[in-house]
Design an enzyme around this catalytic site. Structure first.
Site, mmCIF file in Angstrom:
data_model
loop_
_atom_site.group_PDB
_atom_site.id
_atom_site.type_symbol
_atom_site.label_atom_id
_atom_site.label_comp_id
_atom_site.label_asym_id
_atom_site.label_seq_id
_atom_site.Cartn_x
_atom_site.Cartn_y
_atom_site.Cartn_z
ATOM 1 N N GLN A 66 63.395 39.735 68.742
ATOM 2 C CA GLN A 66 63.115 38.477 69.846
ATOM 3 C C GLN A 66 64.343 37.903 69.977
ATOM 4 O O GLN A 66 65.235 37.705 69.051
ATOM 5 C CB GLN A 66 62.187 37.355 69.385
ATOM 6 C CG GLN A 66 60.709 38.122 69.056
ATOM 7 C CD GLN A 66 59.686 37.217 69.011
ATOM 8 O OE1 GLN A 66 59.902 36.113 69.435
ATOM 9 N NE2 GLN A 66 58.567 37.547 68.094
ATOM 10 N N SER A 67 64.644 37.345 71.400
ATOM 11 C CA SER A 67 66.214 37.086 71.778
ATOM 12 C C SER A 67 66.415 35.729 71.354
ATOM 13 O O SER A 67 67.652 35.291 71.332
ATOM 14 C CB SER A 67 66.083 37.231 73.352
ATOM 15 O OG SER A 67 66.016 38.554 73.587
ATOM 16 N N THR A 68 65.710 34.678 71.113
ATOM 17 C CA THR A 68 65.886 33.275 70.770
ATOM 18 C C THR A 68 65.368 32.748 69.589
ATOM 19 O O THR A 68 63.823 33.128 69.374
ATOM 20 C CB THR A 68 65.880 32.444 71.936
ATOM 21 O OG1 THR A 68 64.221 32.363 72.400
ATOM 22 C CG2 THR A 68 66.528 33.078 73.255
#
Length: 94
Positions: free
Chosen positions: A20-22
């Site tokens: 997940q990117s953030t």
């Protein structure tokens, strides 16, 4: 068993790469994270005895110069032919 998965695949390990990117996505999308972790159980049900979960990159962006050690480890294992199957879970756009 899926006919595409042969004995030689099962003799290698399966890698489940979580992403997940953030940090906000990690905090707010807990169901997505749970489902990604559950893929390790799916790999065992398919017959893999050695299942590795790489979650080092949760909350780290893939853009720019961000170091993603988990991704580097995944690529290294694939290049070394240590992996029998890669199980991917991608978030689909609504």
């Amino acid at each position: 068993m899926d006919p595409k998965i042969r004995v030689e695949h099962l003799q290698r390990k399966a890698i489940v790469y979580l992403r997940q990117s953030t940090p906000t996505q990690v905090r707010q999308n807990t169901e997505s994270t749970r489902l990604q972790y559950a893929l390790a159980g799916n790999a065992r049900e398919m017959g893999f005895n050695r299942v590795e979960v790489i979650d080092d990159d949760l909350g780290r962006t893939g853009s720019g110069t961000a170091e993603r050690q988990g991704f580097n480890d995944l690529v290294g294992a694939v290049c070394a032919r240590e992996v029998g199957s890669r199980l991917l879970h991608r978030r689909r756009a609504p």
